[in-house]
Design a protein around this motif. Sequence first.
Motif, short mmCIF file in Angstrom:
data_model
loop_
_atom_site.label_atom_id
_atom_site.label_comp_id
_atom_site.label_asym_id
_atom_site.label_seq_id
_atom_site.Cartn_x
_atom_site.Cartn_y
_atom_site.Cartn_z
N PRO A 472 0.81 -1.23 0.00
CA PRO A 472 0.00 0.00 0.00
C PRO A 472 0.84 1.27 0.00
O PRO A 472 0.50 2.25 -0.68
CB PRO A 472 -0.82 -0.11 1.30
CG PRO A 472 -0.85 -1.57 1.59
CD PRO A 472 0.49 -2.11 1.14
N ALA A 473 1.95 1.27 0.73
CA ALA A 473 2.80 2.46 0.78
C ALA A 473 3.48 2.69 -0.57
O ALA A 473 3.67 3.83 -1.00
CB ALA A 473 3.85 2.31 1.88
N VAL A 474 3.85 1.60 -1.25
CA VAL A 474 4.49 1.72 -2.56
C VAL A 474 3.50 2.32 -3.56
O VAL A 474 3.84 3.24 -4.31
CB VAL A 474 4.99 0.35 -3.06
CG1 VAL A 474 5.39 0.43 -4.53
CG2 VAL A 474 6.16 -0.12 -2.21
N VAL A 475 2.28 1.82 -3.55
CA VAL A 475 1.27 2.35 -4.48
C VAL A 475 1.03 3.83 -4.21
O VAL A 475 1.00 4.66 -5.13
CB VAL A 475 -0.05 1.56 -4.36
CG1 VAL A 475 -1.16 2.23 -5.18
CG2 VAL A 475 0.15 0.12 -4.82
N ALA A 476 0.88 4.17 -2.93
CA ALA A 476 0.58 5.57 -2.58
C ALA A 476 1.73 6.49 -3.00
O ALA A 476 1.51 7.56 -3.57
CB ALA A 476 0.31 5.69 -1.08
N SER A 477 2.96 6.07 -2.74
CA SER A 477 4.06 6.98 -3.07
C SER A 477 4.28 7.03 -4.57
O SER A 477 4.60 8.08 -5.12
CB SER A 477 5.34 6.59 -2.33
OG SER A 477 5.89 5.43 -2.88
N ALA A 478 4.07 5.91 -5.26
CA ALA A 478 4.19 5.93 -6.73
C ALA A 478 3.16 6.88 -7.32
O ALA A 478 3.44 7.61 -8.27
CB ALA A 478 4.02 4.53 -7.29
N GLU A 483 5.28 8.20 -10.35
CA GLU A 483 6.38 7.33 -10.78
C GLU A 483 5.97 5.86 -10.74
O GLU A 483 6.30 5.14 -9.80
CB GLU A 483 7.61 7.56 -9.88
CG GLU A 483 8.21 8.93 -10.08
CD GLU A 483 9.50 9.13 -9.28
OE1 GLU A 483 9.81 8.29 -8.40
OE2 GLU A 483 10.20 10.12 -9.55
N PRO A 484 5.26 5.41 -11.77
CA PRO A 484 4.80 4.02 -11.80
C PRO A 484 5.94 3.00 -11.73
O PRO A 484 5.73 1.86 -11.32
CB PRO A 484 4.06 3.91 -13.13
CG PRO A 484 3.68 5.30 -13.49
CD PRO A 484 4.76 6.18 -12.92
N HIS A 485 7.15 3.40 -12.11
CA HIS A 485 8.24 2.41 -12.12
C HIS A 485 8.49 1.85 -10.74
O HIS A 485 9.02 0.74 -10.60
CB HIS A 485 9.51 3.01 -12.71
CG HIS A 485 10.25 3.94 -11.79
ND1 HIS A 485 9.96 5.28 -11.69
CD2 HIS A 485 11.26 3.71 -10.92
CE1 HIS A 485 10.78 5.83 -10.79
NE2 HIS A 485 11.57 4.91 -10.31
N ARG A 486 8.10 2.58 -9.71
CA ARG A 486 8.28 2.07 -8.35
C ARG A 486 7.49 0.79 -8.11
O ARG A 486 7.91 -0.08 -7.35
CB ARG A 486 7.86 3.13 -7.32
CG ARG A 486 8.83 4.29 -7.25
CD ARG A 486 8.28 5.47 -6.46
NE ARG A 486 9.22 6.56 -6.54
CZ ARG A 486 10.27 6.70 -5.72
NH1 ARG A 486 10.47 5.84 -4.73
NH2 ARG A 486 11.12 7.69 -5.88
#
Length: 548
Positions: A472-478, A483-486
Motif C-alpha cells: 500500500p505504501a508503494v502504491v501511494a508513493s508511486a 512514478e509508476p516504475h516504483r
Amino acid sequence: MTPANLAATVLTATRAVFVARGLDAAVLPETTTVERPRNPEHGDYASTLALQLSKKVGVPPRELAAALAEELGRQPGIKSVEIAGPGFLNIRLDAAAAGVLARDIVLAGPEYGHTGRLAGQRINLEFVSANPTGPVHIGGVRWAAVGDALSRLLRASGAEVGTEYYFNDAGSQIDRFAKSLLAAARGEPVPEDGYGGAYIGEIAAQVRERVPDADSLETFREIGVELMFAEIKASLAEFGVHFDTYFNEKDLHARGELDEALERLREQGHTFEADGATWLRTTDFGDDKDRVLRKSDGDWTYFAADCAYYLDKRKRGFDRVVIMLGADHHGYVGRMKAMSACFGDDPAVNLEILIGQLVNLVRDGEPLRMSKRAGTVVTLEDFVDALGVDAARYALARYSSDSQIDIDIDLWTRATRDNPVYYVQYVAARTANVARNAAEVGLTRGEPDDFQPGLLAHEKENDLLKALGEYPAVVASAAELREPHRVARYLEEVAGAYHRFYDKCRVLPMGDEPITDLQRARLWLNDATRTVIANGLALLGVSAPERM
RNA sequence: GCGCUCGUAGCUCAGCGGAUAGAGCAGUGGACUUCUAAUCCACCGGUCGCAGGUUCGAAUCCUGCCGGGCGCGCCA
C-alpha cells in the motif's frame, strides 16, 4: 500488523512518553512511517522518530529513544525494541502479529493496496496526444504505458481521474498529411515537407477503396484522418490503453474558448499589444521570453489554444492538470507554467508537466530505427510486434521517465530470470499452480478464524510478509510522485521473496502425509502473494497468468 | 550562450535526508528422484562525475565546474 498500523503504534507510544515526561506534544508529526531495514540485524522495522524529535524537545536522541523503546515494547504484537546507532529504534514483531497480514491481504483481494490518500483530488491526465498524421511513434509510446499506469495508480489512491488525448485535425500538419495521401494515390512523389512512410500508400489506397474516384485534397483529408485516427485508437486499444476523452482543438475554436481565454488573461493584466500582435507577458512568471497569442495576421498561435485548453480543463473541475510530454517538448514547460500563473492559478499545484526522456529499441546493441510502416521511426505497433503487449508495457513502465532508456528486444523476449516481466509473471503462475495443486490434494486455507499466523515463523516467510506489507505504501508513493516504475521494481522484490520462500518452505504435503496447520497457513501466504502480484501487475496493465 | 535532464559495479538500472550504497546481467563455483529449475545459493565486482556548502547524518538538498542527451520561432 501492517507497517501503517505499526507506525501508528509508534506515534501513540511516543505521545504517551511525551505526556509522561511533560514534553511539548505540539512538535509531534501528524503521521510517521517505519522503514524496512535491509540489514536483518536491524529488526523487522525501524523508526527514526527519536532522531527527528530529539532536537525539537532538547532531549539527547539516545535518551529519547530509550524512553520510546520502553513504552513501545509494552505494546501488543511487538516482540522487542532495540536502540541502535545514534537513536534508531529497531523493532521486531511477534510472528503471529506479522502473519495475520497474509489473511488481511487475501480477504481484501483486489482492494488491497487501494487507499484514500488522494481522495478529493480531481486530476486530469493528458498523454500521447499524437496528431493523426501517422502511427503513434516512440515519443507517445512511453507515455501510453506510463500515463495509463499512472491513471490506474491515481485511481487506486482515491483520486478522481480523467484521461485525455488532445489532437488537432485541422492544422497544417494535417494539410501535409492530406497532400501526401493525394500524391500517393496519384502515383506522384512525396511532396516537400510531406510524410513518406509506407502507411501513406496504405491509407491512400483505403481512401480510394471507399471513394473510388477520390481526387480532391478535401476527400483525402477527411477520410484519411478518420482512417488514421481509427488505426491509432485500435493500436492503443490493443495496447490496453483507453482514454476517457478525445479532445479536438477545433472544438475550442468553435466554442469561442480562445477568445474567452484571451479575455481572462487580459482581465488578469498579463497581455499587451506589440508589432500588431497580442502577447502574453509570461516573463512575469519566469519564462525566457513573452509569447504571442494572436499573430499580426489575426491568426491564433498554437500557444493560444494551449491556454484555452488549460482553461477548459480547469473549468471542467480538474484541480490538477497533468500533461505528459516527450523530452523534445521540454522547452514548453516555462511558458506553460507561466500561463497557469497568468490565469491566477498556482502552477506548483494546478499544473504538472511531466517530461519523458527518449526510448530506443535496441537489437544486438544497435538502435533499431527502421520501421516498415513509418519509415524512420519506431511505432507503437513495432513495440508490440517485437515484445508483445505485456513485455512492452512492463519494459516501458519499469524505468524512471527521467532517464533515457534502451530496450533490448532480445532481453525482453527471453523466458529467463534476466527478463523482469517473466520473473514477476512466473510468480503469478507459480502461486496459481500451488493453489491448484493444493485443491487437488484437499488442502484448503480453511476459515479465516482458524488461520494460525504464528506458524509463519520461517525467515523466508517473514521476509515475504514484510515485502507484501509494503504494497500500500508503494502504491501511494508511486501515485504521489507520478512514478509508476516504483511499482514494477517493488513487484520484482516481492517476486524474489516469493521464489526464495517457495524454495525453502514447501506448501503442499509430501506424498500421503497428513495436512497440517502450517500448510494451511502457508497457503494463505501463497494466496496473499498472488493477490499482491496480480494487483500490482494490473496497475501496470500487465496480465497475471494462471499458467505459463 | 541560456534552460531542462541525466551521470551510481564491466553492462542495464534501483535508491522521495538514515545504519556497512543495492538488483539483474556478465565472470567464477554450487543446488533438479521438485510444489513446473521460466527457480534458488555462494563468491567476485564501487573515489555514487569533480569540488565546496547545509546537518546529528548527503548518492539524495544547495552552489560552481566537467561530460552525455534534449530544447531555445508571430512553426504546428
